[in-house]
Design a protein around this motif. Sequence first.
Motif, short mmCIF file in Angstrom:
data_model
loop_
_atom_site.label_atom_id
_atom_site.label_comp_id
_atom_site.label_asym_id
_atom_site.label_seq_id
_atom_site.Cartn_x
_atom_site.Cartn_y
_atom_site.Cartn_z
N ARG A 2 0.81 -1.22 0.00
CA ARG A 2 0.00 0.00 0.00
C ARG A 2 0.84 1.26 0.00
O ARG A 2 0.48 2.26 -0.64
N LEU A 3 1.95 1.25 0.71
CA LEU A 3 2.81 2.43 0.73
C LEU A 3 3.37 2.69 -0.66
O LEU A 3 3.37 3.83 -1.14
N LEU B 241 0.67 4.16 -2.83
CA LEU B 241 0.43 5.57 -2.53
C LEU B 241 1.50 6.45 -3.14
O LEU B 241 1.20 7.47 -3.79
N PRO C 297 7.29 3.98 5.83
CA PRO C 297 6.90 5.37 5.99
C PRO C 297 7.95 6.18 6.74
O PRO C 297 8.17 7.35 6.44
N ALA D 293 4.09 10.97 4.75
CA ALA D 293 4.69 9.89 5.54
C ALA D 293 4.75 10.26 7.02
O ALA D 293 4.51 9.40 7.89
N ILE E 215 1.36 9.63 8.35
CA ILE E 215 1.11 8.19 8.46
C ILE E 215 1.78 7.61 9.70
O ILE E 215 1.21 6.81 10.42
N HIS F 159 -1.26 7.35 12.15
CA HIS F 159 -1.87 6.10 11.67
C HIS F 159 -1.01 4.87 11.96
O HIS F 159 -1.20 3.83 11.32
N GLU G 98 0.63 2.85 9.12
CA GLU G 98 -0.19 2.15 8.13
C GLU G 98 -0.91 3.16 7.22
O GLU G 98 -1.42 4.18 7.69
N VAL G 99 -0.94 2.86 5.94
CA VAL G 99 -1.66 3.72 5.00
C VAL G 99 -3.15 3.67 5.32
O VAL G 99 -3.72 2.58 5.42
N LEU H 294 -7.35 9.53 3.95
CA LEU H 294 -6.40 9.61 2.85
C LEU H 294 -6.29 11.02 2.29
O LEU H 294 -5.20 11.52 2.03
N VAL I 75 -5.86 4.31 -4.27
CA VAL I 75 -5.30 3.60 -3.11
C VAL I 75 -6.36 2.72 -2.46
O VAL I 75 -6.09 1.57 -2.08
#
Length: 228
Positions: free
Chosen positions: A35-36, A39, A67, A99, A102, A106, A109-110, A117, A131
């Motif tokens: 996922r990163l 993105l 990240p 980043a 994130i 978060h 995690e994305v 988002l 994403v």
Amino acid sequence: MGTPLEPREEQVLEVLDRLYDEYPDSTISLDFSNRLELLVAVVLSAQCTDERVNGVTADLFEKYRTPEDYATADVDELSDDIGSITYHNNKAKWLKSAAETIVEEHGGEVPDTMEELTELTGVGRKTANVVLQHGHDVVEGVVVDTHVRRLSRRLGITEEEYPKGIERDLMSIVPEADWQQYTHLLISHGRATCTAINPDCGDCVLEDVCPSSKLDHEVDLASGEPWG
């Protein structure tokens, strides 16, 4: 009897049917493995070709793996690392800032919601949709890139001019089950045939249902319908 379809809905179904046949394997063309990376690749792809992005991220993803790597990066060095990407100075700042968020908000995690988002620097609704769809298997809308905008308008599917309006319009007439593939199919066709400058109408599977076709048609006087 069901409710009759409006002309634009009929147009969408015809376009989808033909493009599914023409591009059966159509999908996202960015390279990523998590996922990163997705993105980052989508942020870099704004106003830049996917081919160029893939060339840059082949090395970028070896150097920046988490990240934290982006969050703690020297922004000038990161900018140099993506130097062949359009607006690389701004995108380096966006990636570092996103980043940081994130990591700090978060847990590294994305995010998996549209709201979270789009709160990331450099992430608009289009990027967030990509994403969500390809990173989280969540389809909340239609990704409107330059191909989707151009072809949707050329085909008479929408008269809206700007991405937000186009997406809203498309969501009202494109079957929800086709929201994701609608984008991929139009991107494939936009690259292969319906290009921005010189669309190849003579080799287009949609030519006879496209109100923007540059080809002349003789008309069957009895029916008023074009031949061929």
